[in-house]
Design a protein around this motif. Structure first.
Motif, PDB file in Angstrom:
ATOM      1  N   ALA A 104       3.016  -1.159   4.117  1.00 17.55           N
ATOM      2  CA  ALA A 104       2.566   0.195   3.789  1.00 17.55           C
ATOM      3  C   ALA A 104       3.749   1.147   3.784  1.00 17.55           C
ATOM      4  O   ALA A 104       4.573   1.122   4.696  1.00 17.55           O
ATOM      5  CB  ALA A 104       1.527   0.645   4.799  1.00 17.55           C
ATOM      6  N   ARG A 114      -8.831   5.171   1.817  1.00 16.34           N
ATOM      7  CA  ARG A 114      -8.747   3.924   2.573  1.00 16.34           C
ATOM      8  C   ARG A 114      -9.933   3.030   2.220  1.00 16.34           C
ATOM      9  O   ARG A 114     -10.964   3.507   1.745  1.00 16.34           O
ATOM     10  CB  ARG A 114      -8.676   4.187   4.070  1.00 16.34           C
ATOM     11  CG  ARG A 114      -9.925   4.774   4.665  1.00 16.34           C
ATOM     12  CD  ARG A 114      -9.696   5.014   6.138  1.00 16.34           C
ATOM     13  NE  ARG A 114     -10.857   5.568   6.778  1.00 16.34           N
ATOM     14  CZ  ARG A 114     -10.837   6.107   7.986  1.00 16.34           C
ATOM     15  NH1 ARG A 114      -9.702   6.179   8.666  1.00 16.34           N
ATOM     16  NH2 ARG A 114     -11.929   6.585   8.534  1.00 16.34           N
ATOM     17  N   ASP A 129       0.863  -1.179   0.000  1.00 20.19           N
ATOM     18  CA  ASP A 129       0.000   0.000   0.000  1.00 20.19           C
ATOM     19  C   ASP A 129       0.902   1.233   0.000  1.00 20.19           C
ATOM     20  O   ASP A 129       1.681   1.435   0.938  1.00 20.19           O
ATOM     21  CB  ASP A 129      -0.886  -0.034   1.260  1.00 20.19           C
ATOM     22  CG  ASP A 129      -1.890   1.111   1.306  1.00 20.19           C
ATOM     23  OD1 ASP A 129      -1.796   2.014   0.457  1.00 20.19           O
ATOM     24  OD2 ASP A 129      -2.750   1.095   2.203  1.00 20.19           O
ATOM     25  N   VAL A 187      -0.848   4.653   6.457  1.00 23.38           N
ATOM     26  CA  VAL A 187      -1.326   3.458   7.165  1.00 23.38           C
ATOM     27  C   VAL A 187      -2.688   3.758   7.774  1.00 23.38           C
ATOM     28  O   VAL A 187      -2.837   4.704   8.537  1.00 23.38           O
ATOM     29  CB  VAL A 187      -0.350   3.076   8.296  1.00 23.38           C
ATOM     30  CG1 VAL A 187      -0.782   1.771   8.933  1.00 23.38           C
ATOM     31  CG2 VAL A 187       1.052   2.979   7.778  1.00 23.38           C
ATOM     32  N   ASP A 204       4.209   5.209   2.851  1.00 32.39           N
ATOM     33  CA  ASP A 204       3.574   6.446   2.412  1.00 32.39           C
ATOM     34  C   ASP A 204       4.578   7.252   1.578  1.00 32.39           C
ATOM     35  O   ASP A 204       5.413   7.978   2.115  1.00 32.39           O
ATOM     36  CB  ASP A 204       3.112   7.251   3.633  1.00 32.39           C
ATOM     37  CG  ASP A 204       2.246   8.427   3.234  1.00 32.39           C
ATOM     38  OD1 ASP A 204       2.133   8.706   2.026  1.00 32.39           O
ATOM     39  OD2 ASP A 204       1.689   9.071   4.139  1.00 32.39           O
TER      40      ASP A 204
END
Lengths: 180, 253
Positions: B97, B200, B76, B80, B99
């Motif tokens: 995850a 999300r 991802d 988070v 970012d």
């Protein structure tokens, strides 16, 4: 008279505890003598690094640890739980069974079971764990890996259903509530 | 003009927390204002922020492609979120995850510091300062994964916000990290978005869009042909355009 009343009040919790134990938990099988019974969670001893204390170096052990002070170096408590208190500042790689972050951690966090980051918690670094719980307001900066390791080598999509309609059943899975 | 100004990272428009959902340009186009305010991770608590739910056919298709996978690995590239994590972990995935928005912003700040030091003569100035050089340096410390280590990638609308040279490199790196047969879910804005959102997963066909302070301004609005070129090495591409001008695209390697 006086002594009778005193003895009554002392007896109450003892009786109720027995009653709870007898209804909820089945009688435990007798443990072999060579096996050391594991203490219940509440009975585990917890070491504490209080606010105002600074430690630089490596901390190892098997007891739970509560850090409300400052630690720099390494925290390796493989089978224990580490809690970083609201005033705790940890600049170290943390390896533990469970890590609860309410303060600030800078470094890699590796928990075999679970990492909980409270709303006041900050993690600057990587997190690797099986279960990750994040509360609103938590700050995470860095890579996060959560869940069981993926199966390797297999053809990932061999078992994918051929009909699109089949997947609509997955839409019935209830939404997972957000953490508040 | 500083380096951060050039990249548009200084003085960028921030999201007004008090903006009601019904003033949002996406409202009424398959996008619904919803429920109580939810504060994303990495931001202070605020009851005023409102998430917008969005029925996502792209997500549904993405999950359909992952159905029957068993224990898979998901990357991802957004922030988070507990809901996204739980959603995939409960389905047996290992979720990683990272970012990239925040990582890119931090990287640009560091670059700015280096530039300032270099202008003072304290540093070597021979470093490649072109967008390509920056992209290469950024990827030295980010998105470092072994080849074919993920079954699925959630890219969200990341590429719209990155310099085209970096976007190209990221697609290339992600492609290397995806197993053959793996799926990438990306989103592209058909026009410049008026508000920055983080996304999300709410359930198997619903996304929550959370308005957030703009981390990076939009760098490029991709046309269909450009998207195809960007993901040229993928076996198939499925594009789903919704009325809110957000294009959801699935790529299968």
């Amino acid at each position: 008279m006086w002594r009778k009343e005193e003895s009554k009040t002392q007896a109450v919790p003892e009786i109720s505890t027995k009653a709870v134990n007898s209804t909820i938990t089945p009688p435990a099988p007798a443990a072999p003598l060579h096996e050391k019974p594991t203490p219940p969670f509440a009975a585990r001893t917890e070491a504490r690094i209080s606010q105002g204390i600074k430690i630089r170096g490596e901390i190892t052990g098997s007891d739970d640890l509560f850090v409300d002070g400052e630690v720099e170096g390494k925290l390796a408590l493989d089978s224990a739980s580490v809690t970083i208190g609201p005033n705790g500042r940890v600049k170290a790689d943390v390896v533990a069974r469970e890590v609860i972050v309410r303060g600030c951690v800078e470094g890699k966090v590796n928990a075999h079971e679970r990492v909980q980051v409270w709303g006041t918690g900050q993690v600057h670094g990587e997190i690797q764990t099986l279960t990750l719980v994040i509360e609103e307001g938590a700050v995470l900066r860095g890579k996060v890996e959560a869940g069981k390791p993926a199966e390797k080598g297999g053809n990932a999509f061999a078992a994918a259903p051929a009909v699109a309609e089949e997947t609509s059943s997955s839409a019935n899975v209830p939404a997972i509530p957000a953490v508040n | 003009m500083s380096f951060l100004h050039k990249l548009g990272l200084v003085g960028v428009r921030t999201f007004s927390r008090t903006a009601p959902a019904n003033r949002h340009p996406l409202h009424g186009n398959g996008v619904h204002g919803a429920g109580p305010g939810i504060t994303p991770v990495n931001s202070p608590r605020s009851a005023e922020r409102q998430e917008i739910t969005r029925t996502s056919r792209g997500l549904k298709e993405f999950l359909w492609n992952l159905d029957g996978l068993g224990r898979g690995a998901l990357l991802d590239l957004g922030p988070v979120w507990q809901t996204t994590l739980s959603f995939f972990i409960e389905r047996g995935f290992r979720v990683t995850a990272e970012d990239l928005f925040c990582a890119w912003k931090d990287f640009c700040r560091e670059e700015e510091k280096h530039l300032q030091m270099a202008s003072g003569g304290a540093l070597d100035t021979t470093e490649d300062r072109t967008p390509e050089g920056r992209a290469a340096r950024f990827l030295e410390g980010n998105l470092c994964y072994p080849a074919a280590s993920f079954d699925a990638v959630l890219m969200w609308d990341l590429l719209d916000y990155l310099e085209p040279s970096l976007a190209r490199r990221i697609v290339s790196v992600v492609s290397g990290a995806v197993r053959p047969g793996g799926v990438v879910f990306a989103m592209f804005h058909s026009r410049k978005p008026e508000c920055f959102h983080r996304y999300r997963v709410a359930d198997s066909m619903t996304l929550q869009m959370l308005p957030a302070a703009e981390i990076v301004p939009v760098q490029h609005v991709y046309q269909n042909r450009e998207i195809q070129d960007l993901f040229g090495q993928y076996r198939s591409m499925k594009s789903l355009v919704s009325r809110d001008q957000l294009r959801e695209v699935l790529f299968i390697k």
